[in-house]
Design a protein around this motif. Structure first.
Motif, PDB file in Angstrom:
ATOM      1  N   VAL A   1       9.091  24.626  -0.009  1.00  0.00           N
ATOM      2  CA  VAL A   1       9.472  24.395  -1.479  1.00  0.00           C
ATOM      3  C   VAL A   1       8.421  24.543  -2.495  1.00  0.00           C
ATOM      4  CG1 VAL A   1      10.547  23.083  -3.351  1.00  0.00           C
ATOM      5  CG2 VAL A   1      11.540  23.044  -0.946  1.00  0.00           C
ATOM      6  N   MET A   2       7.226  23.880  -1.980  1.00  0.00           N
ATOM      7  CA  MET A   2       6.062  23.768  -2.868  1.00  0.00           C
ATOM      8  C   MET A   2       5.419  25.095  -2.536  1.00  0.00           C
ATOM      9  SD  MET A   2       4.714  20.004  -2.992  1.00  0.00           S
ATOM     10  CE  MET A   2       4.706  19.836  -1.192  1.00  0.00           C
ATOM     11  N   SER A   3       5.268  25.932  -1.531  1.00  0.00           N
ATOM     12  CA  SER A   3       4.495  26.999  -1.341  1.00  0.00           C
ATOM     13  C   SER A   3       5.147  28.372  -2.098  1.00  0.00           C
ATOM     14  CB  SER A   3       4.266  27.271   0.115  1.00  0.00           C
ATOM     15  OG  SER A   3       5.737  27.750   0.722  1.00  0.00           O
TER      16      SER A   3
ATOM     17  N   ARG B   1      -2.451  19.064 -15.894  1.00  0.00           N
ATOM     18  CA  ARG B   1      -2.601  18.030 -14.891  1.00  0.00           C
ATOM     19  C   ARG B   1      -3.668  18.785 -13.753  1.00  0.00           C
ATOM     20  NH1 ARG B   1      -1.561  17.597 -10.216  1.00  0.00           N
ATOM     21  NH2 ARG B   1       0.539  18.683 -10.152  1.00  0.00           N
ATOM     22  N   PRO B   2      -4.986  18.228 -13.711  1.00  0.00           N
ATOM     23  CA  PRO B   2      -5.757  18.937 -12.907  1.00  0.00           C
ATOM     24  C   PRO B   2      -5.785  18.459 -11.547  1.00  0.00           C
ATOM     25  CG  PRO B   2      -7.043  17.317 -14.038  1.00  0.00           C
ATOM     26  CD  PRO B   2      -5.739  17.570 -14.790  1.00  0.00           C
TER      27      PRO B   2
ATOM     28  N   THR C   1       0.008  16.651  -6.334  1.00  0.00           N
ATOM     29  CA  THR C   1      -1.149  16.407  -7.171  1.00  0.00           C
ATOM     30  C   THR C   1      -2.374  17.046  -6.747  1.00  0.00           C
ATOM     31  OG1 THR C   1      -1.488  14.209  -5.985  1.00  0.00           O
ATOM     32  CG2 THR C   1      -0.622  14.089  -8.155  1.00  0.00           C
ATOM     33  N   LEU C   2      -2.238  17.662  -5.672  1.00  0.00           N
ATOM     34  CA  LEU C   2      -3.572  18.463  -4.971  1.00  0.00           C
ATOM     35  C   LEU C   2      -3.401  20.079  -5.684  1.00  0.00           C
ATOM     36  CD1 LEU C   2      -3.391  17.775  -1.056  1.00  0.00           C
ATOM     37  CD2 LEU C   2      -5.149  17.131  -2.964  1.00  0.00           C
ATOM     38  N   ILE C   3      -2.197  20.458  -6.281  1.00  0.00           N
ATOM     39  CA  ILE C   3      -1.982  21.522  -6.911  1.00  0.00           C
ATOM     40  C   ILE C   3      -2.136  21.411  -8.290  1.00  0.00           C
ATOM     41  CG2 ILE C   3      -0.893  23.785  -7.240  1.00  0.00           C
ATOM     42  CD1 ILE C   3       0.236  22.993  -4.521  1.00  0.00           C
ATOM     43  N   PRO C   4      -3.066  22.019  -9.234  1.00  0.00           N
ATOM     44  CA  PRO C   4      -2.927  21.805 -10.879  1.00  0.00           C
ATOM     45  C   PRO C   4      -1.678  22.184 -11.260  1.00  0.00           C
ATOM     46  CG  PRO C   4      -4.862  22.893 -10.081  1.00  0.00           C
ATOM     47  CD  PRO C   4      -4.142  22.998  -8.877  1.00  0.00           C
TER      48      PRO C   4
ATOM     49  N   GLU D   1      -5.976  11.816  -5.333  1.00  0.00           N
ATOM     50  CA  GLU D   1      -4.608  10.815  -4.933  1.00  0.00           C
ATOM     51  C   GLU D   1      -3.446  11.637  -4.456  1.00  0.00           C
ATOM     52  OE1 GLU D   1      -4.185   7.046  -7.125  1.00  0.00           O
ATOM     53  OE2 GLU D   1      -5.168   8.075  -8.545  1.00  0.00           O
ATOM     54  N   HIS D   2      -2.659  11.386  -3.467  1.00  0.00           N
ATOM     55  CA  HIS D   2      -1.557  12.424  -2.891  1.00  0.00           C
ATOM     56  C   HIS D   2      -0.331  11.721  -3.378  1.00  0.00           C
ATOM     57  CE1 HIS D   2      -4.088  14.453   0.095  1.00  0.00           C
ATOM     58  NE2 HIS D   2      -4.795  13.615  -0.054  1.00  0.00           N
TER      59      HIS D   2
END
Length: 331
Positions: free
Chosen positions: A153-155, A65-66, A107-110, A70-71
């Motif tokens: 969490v995501m970082s 998923r590149p 979705t901003l991160i592959p 869309e956020h």
């Protein structure tokens, strides 16, 4: 294979050729030449899309998923599971490495989704956006979650453990024959409860400044492996504390203390809780007799199984047929 949009229904159609399967009613069955299992997807009334899969493939299938414009967020629950077609006859517990985890991404991160070879993987994935989150938790909590909790969490890209509360709802979704009344609403209820539980656990794990509990990432991963081993196959006796201590490379005392801090229960209470919840989920499917379910979760004594079940839920396994097969959860 690439998934260009945050839409798991679209992913289902992309997977069909690799699984040598035809999509029917938003569901595919893996062709025996490829492996075994199923995938299904739905777009829910809220607009959330979900993909549920239970597969064991001969060759891995990888989906990229590149980065997208869309956020959307993705919350996924992955569990490497014992194969229940022969779980009751396995003589010993396999201690090879496997993992069960919860992961949040954006979705901003592959991102890469993998359906692995030779391992049975059960997974629930869903895309949701800020509007879904705001509706669920309210505006004030939404701002705090979005600004303080999700970015941390995501970082760090840390994987979180699948707790008991998750498994109850996940077992409702991990089936290829979900024929509940108001099916889409039933699925959406489980999805929103999973998301709510995830957010609650974020609050529990972090203080108001968003600081992490003092435990190294490596130690958390080792505890997750212990937990995954405990719940992998209830048909055999659980590992001893000494065995789990060796697997986790922790002293028995540290293992017991850290496990309880992470999962909220002592090791064998946690095992027993998940064991009896697994029994309930199997009974609700109405595919097995009470005796068969008892054997699948490690009870050779049917009376002991029935008494333990009643102590946990307030009614006997034989009475579950009168419960209409729909599990209801309190928040």
């Amino acid at each position: 294979m690439q998934l260009e949009k945050p839409d798991f229904v679209e992913l289902l159609h992309l997977l069909a050729p690799d699984f040598k399967a035809r999509v029917a009613n938003n569901q595919i069955a893996v062709n025996a030449q490829i492996g075994k299992g199923y995938c299904w997807a739905e777009k829910l009334p809220s607009g959330i899309t979900i993909l549920v899969s239970d597969t064991c493939l001969k060759e891995s299938v990888v989906v990229e998923r590149p980065e997208g414009e869309e956020h959307y967020f993705t919350l996924q629950f992955n569990e490497e599971a014992a194969d229940e077609t022969d779980v009751a006859t396995k003589p010993r517990r396999n201690v090879e490495e496997f993992e069960s985890f919860v992961k949040l991404s954006h979705t901003l991160i592959p991102e890469t989704f993998v359906f692995p070879k030779t391992k049975r993987l059960r997974s629930v994935k869903f895309f949701f956006n800020k509007e879904h989150l705001s509706t669920l938790v309210g505006k004030q909590a939404f701002e705090e979650v979005l600004s303080q909790y999700f970015p941390v969490v995501m970082s760090t890209e840390n994987l979180e453990p699948i707790a008991t509360e998750y498994r109850v709802m996940l077992d409702d979704l991990w089936t290829d024959k979900l024929n509940q009344p108001l099916r889409l609403n039933y699925i959406q209820n489980r999805v929103l409860l999973l998301l709510e539980k995830y957010i609650v656990k974020l609050y529990e794990r972090r203080d108001l400044k968003g600081k992490k509990v003092k435990r190294s990432d490596d130690e958390t991963l080792r505890l997750m492996k212990v937990e995954a081993l405990l719940v992998k196959n209830f048909a055999v006796a659980p590992p001893t504390i000494d065995e789990l201590s060796r697997i986790s490379a922790m002293s028995p005392t540290k293992l017991k203390n850290d496990f309880k801090a992470l999962y909220g229960l002592p090791i064998y209470e946690y095992y027993q809780k998940n064991r009896i919840l697994k029994a309930k989920s199997l009974l609700v499917l109405a595919k097995y007799t009470i005796k068969e379910v008892g054997i699948r979760v490690g009870y050779s004594n049917l009376s002991h199984f029935a008494n333990t079940f009643k102590k946990e839920f307030g009614y006997l396994p034989s009475e579950i047929a009168a419960k209409d097969g729909v599990l209801v959860y309190s928040k």
